[in-house]
Design a protein around this motif. Structure first.
Motif, mmCIF file in Angstrom:
data_model
loop_
_atom_site.group_PDB
_atom_site.id
_atom_site.type_symbol
_atom_site.label_atom_id
_atom_site.label_comp_id
_atom_site.label_asym_id
_atom_site.label_seq_id
_atom_site.Cartn_x
_atom_site.Cartn_y
_atom_site.Cartn_z
ATOM 1 N N ASP A 66 0.811 -1.227 0.000
ATOM 2 C CA ASP A 66 0.000 0.000 0.000
ATOM 3 C C ASP A 66 0.837 1.266 0.000
ATOM 4 O O ASP A 66 0.278 2.377 -0.043
ATOM 5 N N ARG A 67 2.183 1.177 0.095
ATOM 6 C CA ARG A 67 3.022 2.372 0.244
ATOM 7 C C ARG A 67 2.919 3.305 -0.955
ATOM 8 O O ARG A 67 2.786 4.517 -0.802
ATOM 9 N N ASP A 68 2.988 2.730 -2.159
ATOM 10 C CA ASP A 68 2.897 3.591 -3.352
ATOM 11 C C ASP A 68 1.554 4.300 -3.401
ATOM 12 O O ASP A 68 1.482 5.485 -3.776
ATOM 13 N N LYS A 69 0.493 3.595 -3.022
ATOM 14 C CA LYS A 69 -0.839 4.212 -3.032
ATOM 15 C C LYS A 69 -0.887 5.392 -2.070
ATOM 16 O O LYS A 69 -1.416 6.465 -2.399
ATOM 17 N N VAL A 70 -0.343 5.244 -0.861
ATOM 18 C CA VAL A 70 -0.362 6.327 0.131
ATOM 19 C C VAL A 70 0.368 7.555 -0.396
ATOM 20 O O VAL A 70 -0.142 8.686 -0.335
ATOM 21 N N ILE A 71 1.573 7.353 -0.926
ATOM 22 C CA ILE A 71 2.355 8.493 -1.439
ATOM 23 C C ILE A 71 1.622 9.181 -2.581
ATOM 24 O O ILE A 71 1.495 10.413 -2.628
ATOM 25 N N ASN A 72 1.106 8.375 -3.529
ATOM 26 C CA ASN A 72 0.461 8.952 -4.713
ATOM 27 C C ASN A 72 -0.809 9.720 -4.363
ATOM 28 O O ASN A 72 -1.063 10.810 -4.884
ATOM 29 N N VAL A 73 -1.642 9.154 -3.458
ATOM 30 C CA VAL A 73 -2.893 9.833 -3.095
ATOM 31 C C VAL A 73 -2.607 11.139 -2.370
ATOM 32 O O VAL A 73 -3.217 12.183 -2.642
ATOM 33 N N LEU A 74 -1.656 11.120 -1.397
ATOM 34 C CA LEU A 74 -1.330 12.346 -0.657
ATOM 35 C C LEU A 74 -0.731 13.398 -1.566
ATOM 36 O O LEU A 74 -1.115 14.578 -1.526
ATOM 37 N N GLN A 75 0.220 12.987 -2.412
ATOM 38 C CA GLN A 75 0.883 13.956 -3.281
ATOM 39 C C GLN A 75 -0.107 14.542 -4.289
ATOM 40 O O GLN A 75 -0.049 15.728 -4.613
ATOM 41 N N ASP A 76 -1.054 13.692 -4.769
ATOM 42 C CA ASP A 76 -2.062 14.195 -5.706
ATOM 43 C C ASP A 76 -2.979 15.200 -5.022
ATOM 44 O O ASP A 76 -3.387 16.210 -5.610
ATOM 45 N N GLY A 77 -3.333 14.962 -3.738
ATOM 46 C CA GLY A 77 -4.155 15.919 -2.993
ATOM 47 C C GLY A 77 -3.449 17.246 -2.816
ATOM 48 O O GLY A 77 -4.064 18.318 -2.902
ATOM 49 N N VAL A 78 -2.125 17.167 -2.560
ATOM 50 C CA VAL A 78 -1.339 18.402 -2.433
ATOM 51 C C VAL A 78 -1.317 19.142 -3.761
ATOM 52 O O VAL A 78 -1.471 20.380 -3.814
ATOM 53 N N ARG A 79 -1.115 18.385 -4.842
ATOM 54 C CA ARG A 79 -1.061 19.024 -6.165
ATOM 55 C C ARG A 79 -2.372 19.743 -6.479
ATOM 56 O O ARG A 79 -2.378 20.857 -7.004
ATOM 57 N N ARG A 80 -3.510 19.090 -6.123
ATOM 58 C CA ARG A 80 -4.807 19.700 -6.386
ATOM 59 C C ARG A 80 -5.195 20.729 -5.323
ATOM 60 O O ARG A 80 -6.146 21.485 -5.501
ATOM 61 N N ARG A 81 -4.467 20.702 -4.167
ATOM 62 C CA ARG A 81 -4.670 21.669 -3.074
ATOM 63 C C ARG A 81 -6.061 21.582 -2.457
ATOM 64 O O ARG A 81 -6.554 22.567 -1.920
ATOM 65 N N ASP A 82 -6.706 20.428 -2.550
ATOM 66 C CA ASP A 82 -8.035 20.303 -1.966
ATOM 67 C C ASP A 82 -8.163 19.089 -1.047
ATOM 68 O O ASP A 82 -9.261 18.702 -0.667
ATOM 69 N N GLY A 83 -7.028 18.456 -0.704
ATOM 70 C CA GLY A 83 -7.082 17.374 0.258
ATOM 71 C C GLY A 83 -7.221 16.005 -0.368
ATOM 72 O O GLY A 83 -7.128 15.844 -1.579
ATOM 73 N N TYR A 84 -7.465 15.028 0.524
ATOM 74 C CA TYR A 84 -7.508 13.644 0.078
ATOM 75 C C TYR A 84 -8.238 12.786 1.091
ATOM 76 O O TYR A 84 -8.482 13.207 2.234
ATOM 77 N N ALA A 85 -8.597 11.578 0.639
ATOM 78 C CA ALA A 85 -9.173 10.554 1.511
ATOM 79 C C ALA A 85 -8.722 9.202 0.987
ATOM 80 O O ALA A 85 -8.676 8.989 -0.231
ATOM 81 N N LEU A 86 -8.365 8.272 1.890
ATOM 82 C CA LEU A 86 -7.916 6.951 1.447
ATOM 83 C C LEU A 86 -7.998 5.962 2.589
ATOM 84 O O LEU A 86 -8.177 6.338 3.759
ATOM 85 N N GLN A 87 -7.882 4.678 2.210
ATOM 86 C CA GLN A 87 -7.809 3.583 3.170
ATOM 87 C C GLN A 87 -6.556 2.780 2.868
ATOM 88 O O GLN A 87 -6.225 2.542 1.707
ATOM 89 N N TYR A 88 -5.853 2.379 3.923
ATOM 90 C CA TYR A 88 -4.620 1.619 3.726
ATOM 91 C C TYR A 88 -4.363 0.745 4.936
ATOM 92 O O TYR A 88 -4.990 0.895 5.987
ATOM 93 N N ARG A 89 -3.433 -0.194 4.763
ATOM 94 C CA ARG A 89 -3.090 -1.120 5.837
ATOM 95 C C ARG A 89 -1.772 -0.708 6.499
ATOM 96 O O ARG A 89 -0.847 -0.231 5.810
#
Length: 702
Positions: A66-89
């Motif tokens: 799940d590490r790549d997913k966490v990095i990609n989702v957070l970084q994409d939220g930063v890029r869009r500047r509107d946040g993020y939501a995700l589930q991971y182990r």
């Protein structure tokens, strides 16, 4: 701590949530830090105290997948500047896995650049476990329910039985409760139909290969009570969301009726339906096998070719029914006079073949004489009349010196011909010198007769109607050729066509028929008054004439130009001509036939595949041929009212033909009972005396 902060903390505690605060470096999540509340650290399995750590250290707690997913989702939220939501182990220090859900917003610095993300995080392990369990149960239920009409069984990953549906219980004799935890090999006991041995079980093979196993067509189910049922079975793995195998699902059904029907069809493919003897195709296969053993092992066999001498007289005086009964009686009588290893076959009409394995020529001559004498002593009674019979027999040795199967049959045929020429009701053993003698006799007899027919215009055309069964008004005739000789005798094509084929005269006969049909169409048009002729030319469905073409003509490179020349000369619309070709002729000349058919099809001509069903590779060739009509072999139609297998065969051919967009024609529709059945089956056209008899094709009359 202010009241507002206290209230927020109480709300978070009540919801089992925690705060996480991710600081960015140059807008990058990976290079920053994460600050946790005490409860947040506990969610990672760490000591329950406030904690600030590098983001990379936090990633060490995250499940590797799940590490790549966490990095990609957070970084994409930063890029869009509107946040993020995700589930991971995350993986705790004790190696237990836990699911976390996170939701955060992005905050900017004074320059408007992303500075941090701040949000909440909570444990969703129980929720995800329930979702996974529900998904697994849903998948298992969907696979089972989708197959509920068949027997369905499921196993665990070790091949232990988990579930049987109602049909599976009925077929196996095991109840669902009894079968729980039992090996699938015991609850679904399978045998190979041919060997009687237990093959690798389809469920075990599926689990071993981790893939679906397709339908088997030769399996028997051994029930709990010891009965054997023909089944078809397949298996597929049941997967978890993580890609693990949860077990296998086996689907099976009772195919006893279908397999019995298939065996009957297989029998029909190798046997003559009238007499029950082997047919020509299977006999040729056995002769080829005997030739192989002769060449490989030095064995000696014998081949006999029998032609009944008085069969035509009985057929003409008493009718075809009497001829059929005679053939059945003779077949039974002759089989009783032969060794168990001897093989008797019907090669066609009144011609029989006998293969004598491991039989020297002298012994073969003795057996042939016994058969001749048996036929001579046989008396056939019909309608208070008694008939004596004779048989002419040709014998040829099968040895290391024999050349090919076709040459052996030709040699036996020539020897039989010479037995007839020498006075009938006798034997003749083939010798090399017979070839020239037989050819000389044949050429003198047939070439002269056929040439005489061309010279004196003895050929005559007859028409047999092809009638639409849905009351649609159509004019469609099959054109048939006869010879009316100088004595006024009408000679049927079965008499002269084999000779024409043997001596390469079919090309000339086919061209004569094409020209004569075109002349007839012109004569019909010229006989009409001008207004009627105009109306006829504009009729949406002009009269259609089906012209038979031989296999030799299909390979004739000049025939296309000849046909178009006749169309031009007699002003014939190509749409009025349908060429009938047999399945056997097409297969023997497939490349040339395809080119020839496509060229004439482009002009507007139509094509009919005759005697369909006599070969068992039929459907495969249909896709490659531009056929309009499918004429179902009369051998299946003739006794359709009393033969369930033939009825099933006709039904199948009709349905496949309709799926492929073809019109179907039933041949040999000789009575009202047959006509009623083919109407019921939905066949498009009928041909035979039940819908219209043979008539001369008269000039000027359509």
């Amino acid at each position: 701590m202010s009241d507002l902060q206290k209230r927020l903390q109480m709300a978070l505690d009540a919801a089992h949530m925690a705060i996480w605060d991710s600081r960015l470096v140059n807008g990058q999540v990976i290079d920053g830090t994460v600050s946790w509340s005490a409860r947040g650290a506990a969610l990672l399995g760490l000591e329950e105290r406030a904690l600030t750590q590098p983001f990379r250290s936090f990633l060490d707690c995250v499940h590797a997948d799940d590490r790549d997913k966490v990095i990609n989702v957070l970084q994409d939220g930063v890029r869009r500047r509107d946040g993020y939501a995700l589930q991971y182990r995350v993986v705790w220090p004790d190696d237990s896995e836990h699911w976390l859900a996170a939701k955060a917003q992005v905050f900017m610095d004074g320059g408007g650049q992303p500075e941090r993300t701040l949000g909440i995080i909570w444990d969703v392990t129980e929720h995800m476990a329930r979702e996974i369990m529900i998904a697994e149960r849903k998948e298992l239920a969907e696979v089972t329910l989708s197959s509920i009409g068949d027997g369905v069984m499921t196993t665990d990953p070790q091949g232990k039985t988990r579930y049987l549906n109602r049909v599976a219980e009925q077929l196996t004799g095991w109840s669902n409760d009894m079968a729980q935890g039992q090996d699938i090999q015991d609850t679904l006991s399978l045998l190979d139909e041919h060997t009687g041995q237990a093959p690798e079980h389809v469920a075990i093979k599926c689990l071993r290969l981790r893939q679906a196993i397709g339908m088997s067509t030769h399996t028997l189910l051994l029930t709990r009570e010891g009965r054997r049922i023909a089944i078809e079975e397949s298996a597929a793995p049941i997967w978890s969301r993580d890609g693990d195998i949860l077990g296998a699902v086996v689907v099976f059904r009772d195919v006893s009726h279908e397999r019995k029907l298939s065996q009957e069809l297989s029998w029909q493919a190798t046997h003559d339906m009238l007499t029950g003897l082997l047919n020509r195709r299977e006999f040729e296969h056995l002769v080829a096998g005997a030739l192989h053993t002769a060449k490989q092992d030095g064995h000696v066999h014998a081949l006999l070719y029998l032609d009944l001498d008085q069969f035509k007289v009985i057929n003409d005086t008493c009718g075809h029914g009497a001829g059929d009964v005679l053939l059945q009686l003779l077949a039974k009588m002759l089989q009783g006079r032969m060794r168990d290893s001897d093989i008797l076959a019907r090669l066609g009409g009144d011609e029989l073949g006998v293969l004598l394995p491991h039989c020297p020529l002298d012994h073969a001559r003795q057996i042939g004489e016994q058969l001749r004498q048996a036929v001579r002593e046989f008396r056939f009674a019909w309608d208070e009349r008694s008939f004596e019979l004779g048989v002419s027999i040709g014998i040829v040795e099968i040895s290391q010196d024999s050349k090919s199967m076709s040459e052996l049959l030709s040699a036996a045929d020539q020897a039989c011909y010479l037995a007839k020429e020498q006075g009938r009701n006798r034997l003749h053993v083939y010798q090399e010198a017979d070839v020239m003698l037989a050819q000389r006799h044949g050429e003198m007899l047939w070439i002269s007769r056929l040439n005489e027919a061309f010279t004196h215009d003895y050929f005559r055309l007859y028409a047999m109607p092809i009638v639409h069964l849905r009351d649609r008004p159509e004019y469609h005739d099959e054109v048939l050729i006869r010879i009316r000789n100088g004595k006024g005798d009408l000679i049927l094509p079965g008499t002269f066509i084999p000779a024409a084929e043997r001596y390469d005269m079919m090309l000339s006969i086919d061209r004569w028929v094409i020209r004569a049909v075109c002349q007839h169409i012109q004569s019909v048009r010229d006989s009409l008054p001008p207004l009627e002729a105009m109306a006829e030319s504009r009729r949406r469905a002009p009269a259609l004439y089906s012209v038979n073409l031989s296999g030799m003509s299909l390979a004739d490179t000049g025939l296309h130009d000849y046909i178009t020349g006749q169309f031009v000369q007699y002003a014939v619309a190509p749409e009025q001509i349908c060429f009938e070709i047999t399945e056997t002729a097409v297969i023997a000349n497939l490349p040339q036939a395809q080119v020839f058919m496509h060229k004439l099809k482009a002009l507007g001509c139509r094509f009919s595949l005759d005697d369909f069903g006599s070969g068992f590779s039929s459907f495969g060739y249909l896709r490659a041929l531009p056929v309009d009509y499918l004429k179902i072999d009369g051998v299946f139609v003739r006794d359709i009212a009393s033969n369930a297998v033939n009825r099933a065969m006709v039904k199948a051919i009709n349905e496949v033909g309709h799926v492929m967009g073809l019109k179907t024609v039933a041949e040999y529709v000789e009575n009202d009972a047959t006509l009623a059945i083919i109407r019921e089956l939905g066949i498009d056209y009928a041909q035979g005396y039940a819908v219209g008899g043979l008539r001369p094709l008269t000039a000027g009359v359509d």
